[in-house]
Design a protein around this motif. Structure first.
Motif, PDB file in Angstrom:
ATOM      1  N   UNK A  91       0.853  -1.179   0.000  1.00 60.58           N
ATOM      2  CA  UNK A  91       0.000   0.000   0.000  1.00 60.58           C
ATOM      3  C   UNK A  91       0.897   1.239   0.000  1.00 60.58           C
ATOM      4  N   UNK A  92       0.920   1.951  -1.116  1.00 66.42           N
ATOM      5  CA  UNK A  92       1.870   3.053  -1.276  1.00 66.42           C
ATOM      6  C   UNK A  92       1.197   4.413  -1.339  1.00 66.42           C
ATOM      7  N   UNK A  93      -0.141   4.466  -1.184  1.00 66.56           N
ATOM      8  CA  UNK A  93      -0.862   5.728  -1.362  1.00 66.56           C
ATOM      9  C   UNK A  93      -0.317   6.861  -0.498  1.00 66.56           C
ATOM     10  N   UNK A  94       0.006   6.636   0.790  1.00 67.69           N
ATOM     11  CA  UNK A  94       0.508   7.750   1.602  1.00 67.69           C
ATOM     12  C   UNK A  94       1.787   8.373   1.044  1.00 67.69           C
ATOM     13  N   UNK A  95       2.638   7.569   0.438  1.00 70.14           N
ATOM     14  CA  UNK A  95       3.881   8.081  -0.150  1.00 70.14           C
ATOM     15  C   UNK A  95       3.637   8.662  -1.533  1.00 70.14           C
ATOM     16  N   UNK A  96       2.755   8.036  -2.310  1.00 71.33           N
ATOM     17  CA  UNK A  96       2.561   8.390  -3.706  1.00 71.33           C
ATOM     18  C   UNK A  96       2.123   9.832  -3.877  1.00 71.33           C
ATOM     19  N   UNK A  97       1.240  10.315  -3.017  1.00 71.02           N
ATOM     20  CA  UNK A  97       0.669  11.644  -3.188  1.00 71.02           C
ATOM     21  C   UNK A  97       1.720  12.749  -3.159  1.00 71.02           C
ATOM     22  N   UNK A  98       2.765  12.569  -2.373  1.00 68.58           N
ATOM     23  CA  UNK A  98       3.760  13.629  -2.241  1.00 68.58           C
ATOM     24  C   UNK A  98       5.056  13.382  -2.987  1.00 68.58           C
ATOM     25  N   UNK A  99       5.061  12.419  -3.920  1.00 67.99           N
ATOM     26  CA  UNK A  99       6.317  12.044  -4.577  1.00 67.99           C
ATOM     27  C   UNK A  99       6.957  13.191  -5.348  1.00 67.99           C
ATOM     28  N   UNK A 100       6.162  13.933  -6.099  1.00 68.28           N
ATOM     29  CA  UNK A 100       6.729  15.002  -6.936  1.00 68.28           C
ATOM     30  C   UNK A 100       7.399  16.058  -6.057  1.00 68.28           C
ATOM     31  N   UNK A 122       7.644  14.529 -14.743  1.00 69.40           N
ATOM     32  CA  UNK A 122       6.710  13.919 -15.687  1.00 69.40           C
ATOM     33  C   UNK A 122       6.571  12.417 -15.473  1.00 69.40           C
ATOM     34  N   UNK A 123       7.662  11.737 -15.153  1.00 72.91           N
ATOM     35  CA  UNK A 123       7.551  10.310 -14.883  1.00 72.91           C
ATOM     36  C   UNK A 123       6.724  10.025 -13.656  1.00 72.91           C
ATOM     37  N   UNK A 124       6.869  10.870 -12.628  1.00 74.34           N
ATOM     38  CA  UNK A 124       6.110  10.657 -11.393  1.00 74.34           C
ATOM     39  C   UNK A 124       4.638  11.026 -11.577  1.00 74.34           C
ATOM     40  N   UNK A 125       4.368  12.084 -12.349  1.00 76.67           N
ATOM     41  CA  UNK A 125       2.959  12.392 -12.641  1.00 76.67           C
ATOM     42  C   UNK A 125       2.313  11.266 -13.447  1.00 76.67           C
ATOM     43  N   UNK A 126       3.048  10.713 -14.408  1.00 79.81           N
ATOM     44  CA  UNK A 126       2.500   9.592 -15.172  1.00 79.81           C
ATOM     45  C   UNK A 126       2.221   8.406 -14.255  1.00 79.81           C
ATOM     46  N   UNK A 127       3.113   8.147 -13.316  1.00 76.31           N
ATOM     47  CA  UNK A 127       2.881   7.072 -12.343  1.00 76.31           C
ATOM     48  C   UNK A 127       1.636   7.352 -11.517  1.00 76.31           C
ATOM     49  N   UNK A 128       1.512   8.567 -11.007  1.00 76.58           N
ATOM     50  CA  UNK A 128       0.341   8.923 -10.209  1.00 76.58           C
ATOM     51  C   UNK A 128      -0.941   8.788 -11.030  1.00 76.58           C
ATOM     52  N   UNK A 129      -0.909   9.280 -12.272  1.00 73.29           N
ATOM     53  CA  UNK A 129      -2.102   9.180 -13.103  1.00 73.29           C
ATOM     54  C   UNK A 129      -2.455   7.722 -13.389  1.00 73.29           C
ATOM     55  N   UNK A 130      -1.463   6.897 -13.665  1.00 80.11           N
ATOM     56  CA  UNK A 130      -1.731   5.502 -14.016  1.00 80.11           C
ATOM     57  C   UNK A 130      -2.388   4.744 -12.876  1.00 80.11           C
ATOM     58  N   UNK A 131      -2.167   5.191 -11.639  1.00 81.77           N
ATOM     59  CA  UNK A 131      -2.749   4.519 -10.479  1.00 81.77           C
ATOM     60  C   UNK A 131      -4.028   5.190  -9.992  1.00 81.77           C
ATOM     61  N   UNK A 132      -4.354   6.374 -10.545  1.00 81.71           N
ATOM     62  CA  UNK A 132      -5.535   7.106 -10.062  1.00 81.71           C
ATOM     63  C   UNK A 132      -6.463   7.589 -11.159  1.00 81.71           C
ATOM     64  N   UNK A 133      -5.944   7.823 -12.377  1.00 76.05           N
ATOM     65  CA  UNK A 133      -6.690   8.432 -13.487  1.00 76.05           C
ATOM     66  C   UNK A 133      -7.304   9.770 -13.087  1.00 76.05           C
ATOM     67  N   UNK A 134      -6.561  10.524 -12.304  1.00 77.66           N
ATOM     68  CA  UNK A 134      -6.983  11.833 -11.831  1.00 77.66           C
ATOM     69  C   UNK A 134      -6.772  12.866 -12.936  1.00 77.66           C
ATOM     70  N   UNK A 135      -7.835  13.572 -13.314  1.00 82.66           N
ATOM     71  CA  UNK A 135      -7.753  14.541 -14.417  1.00 82.66           C
ATOM     72  C   UNK A 135      -6.828  15.709 -14.093  1.00 82.66           C
TER      73      UNK A 135
END
Length: 408
Positions: A91-100, A122-135
């Motif tokens: 479960x990586x959500x707590x870390x993922x949100x602040x990666x950039x 850009x790589x980290x935003x792509x990672x975040x989008x791929x796991x959330x599909x956040x517009x």
């Protein structure tokens, strides 16, 4: 592997290939051990600590990029779970949100900006989008790629030839016209920044303003080959004439700069006519040298000229043998093994698959050896164990998709 071509590689950078025969069960077990070690080492507050070999950072510090940090580990664990190599348990959500934001602090005042695909936003935003599909994340990513279109660094690690890969992945994933238009604009800019080189008979190069110096690099990590790759990777989205122009120029340049010996081919890291007697032989890494040429350009047309270049480069990878530096994708045995997989998929010749799997067995032994020496795994994608795990899985299932480049 008794025949050598010492002019084309430095034997001191390589080691004898293991005699352990290919065994799928050992490869699967190694993948699970790598993943288990990464999961066990995960700290929800800060991700993964740096390995002693990941200089210049101290082992108790963290990085967060796709290339060298938490972003790459998250991507690899998710990828391996999606393809069925491991179970999904992190479960990586707590870390993922602040990666950039965390990663920008690590980059500090980077002279080349923070947009970088493998090292930056850009790589980290792509990672975040791929796991959330956040517009909202998609919009940030779009602006980040567009804002990096004319970065004077003109290479894949920091520049537009890297960040456009995020747009290609988004165009394929969403089908949205804005992403296709952005890919077309980016590749047109890349083509327009090429310059003819009189010393190469008019062959084309890019001049990179990289780390305070103007250089004409040739490899996949920083140079020419990495800049051509987006046209092949995104060919389905592009005007065929544009792709053909880039590939014609690429063939001309690679033929003009190739080093030949006994049926093998390699390239210097850079073109510099002022250097008439280089020191050590060229590298045999994904980032610089024959493996990167094959891994980025294996989808080039099946012509006699391209076949000669790519097969000669593959022969050099095989003769040089495993990389002493370790098992990584960027500058290790796994990345070189990916070139052998690429040639198997390009040619259909089982010889290249057998060679790739031989490198795979050596890769898993290198991972275990380094873990025993340092007492910890190397939890990174491009420089460590997670990239090796992705290569091992490709050898198990017969795939040649390069992590975060061909597949995301």
């Amino acid at each position: 592997m008794t025949e050598t071509t010492p002019r084309l590689f430095d034997p001191a950078r390589h080691e004898p290939l293991t005699t352990t025969p290919w065994r799928e069960d050992l490869a699967r077990d190694a993948i699970r051990r790598i993943a288990d070690a990464a999961v066990a080492a995960f700290d929800p507050a800060c991700g993964w600590r740096m390995h002693p070999l990941d200089e210049p950072k101290a082992p108790d510090e963290q990085q967060h990029s796709l290339y060298l940090g938490s972003g790459g580990v998250i991507w690899a664990l998710d990828h391996l779970a999606r393809v069925g190599a491991i179970e999904r348990r992190t479960e990586v959500a707590p870390l993922l949100d602040g990666l950039v934001e965390r990663n920008r602090r690590e980059l500090g005042d980077s002279q080349h900006g923070t947009a970088s695909y493998l090292l930056g936003d850009t790589g980290l935003w792509l990672l975040q989008w791929s796991l959330s599909h956040d517009c909202t994340i998609a919009d940030r990513l779009f602006d980040g790629v567009r804002g990096n279109l004319r970065n004077p660094v003109r290479e894949a690690l920091w520049g537009s030839p890297g960040t456009v890969l995020a747009a290609i992945h988004m165009a394929e994933a969403t089908g949205e016209p804005r992403w296709t238009a952005l890919v077309r604009e980016a590749v047109q800019v890349i083509l327009g920044e090429m310059e003819p080189e009189a010393a190469l008979g008019g062959a084309w190069l890019w001049v990179q303003d990289l780390y305070g110096a103007r250089r004409r690099l040739l490899g996949a990590g920083h140079g020419f080959v990495g800049n051509v790759y987006p046209a092949l990777r995104g060919a389905a989205l592009l005007d065929p004439a544009l792709v053909e122009t880039l590939l014609e120029r690429a063939l001309q340049t690679l033929q003009a700069t190739a080093l030949h010996a006994q049926g093998a081919i390699n390239w210097w890291p850079l073109f510099d006519p002022s250097i008439t007697q280089p020191g050590k032989p060229p590298l045999v890494h994904d980032c610089h040298g024959a493996p990167g040429v094959v891994c980025r350009l294996a989808a080039a047309p099946r012509t006699a000229a391209w076949d000669a270049l790519l097969l000669g480069a593959g022969e050099l990878v095989w003769r040089a043998g495993p990389v002493t530096k370790g098992a990584s994708l960027c500058h290790g045995t796994a990345g070189n093994g990916m070139a052998l997989l690429k040639l198997w998929r390009r040619t259909g010749d089982e010889l290249w698959l057998r060679r790739a799997r031989a490198f795979a067995m050596h890769t898993l032994e290198q991972v275990e050896r380094l873990r025993a020496v340092h007492g910890v795994g190397r939890h990174t994608l491009w420089t460590g164990d997670l990239g090796a795990a992705c290569f091992l899985w490709n050898c198990v299932v017969g795939d040649d998709a390069y992590p975060t480049l061909d597949v995301f």
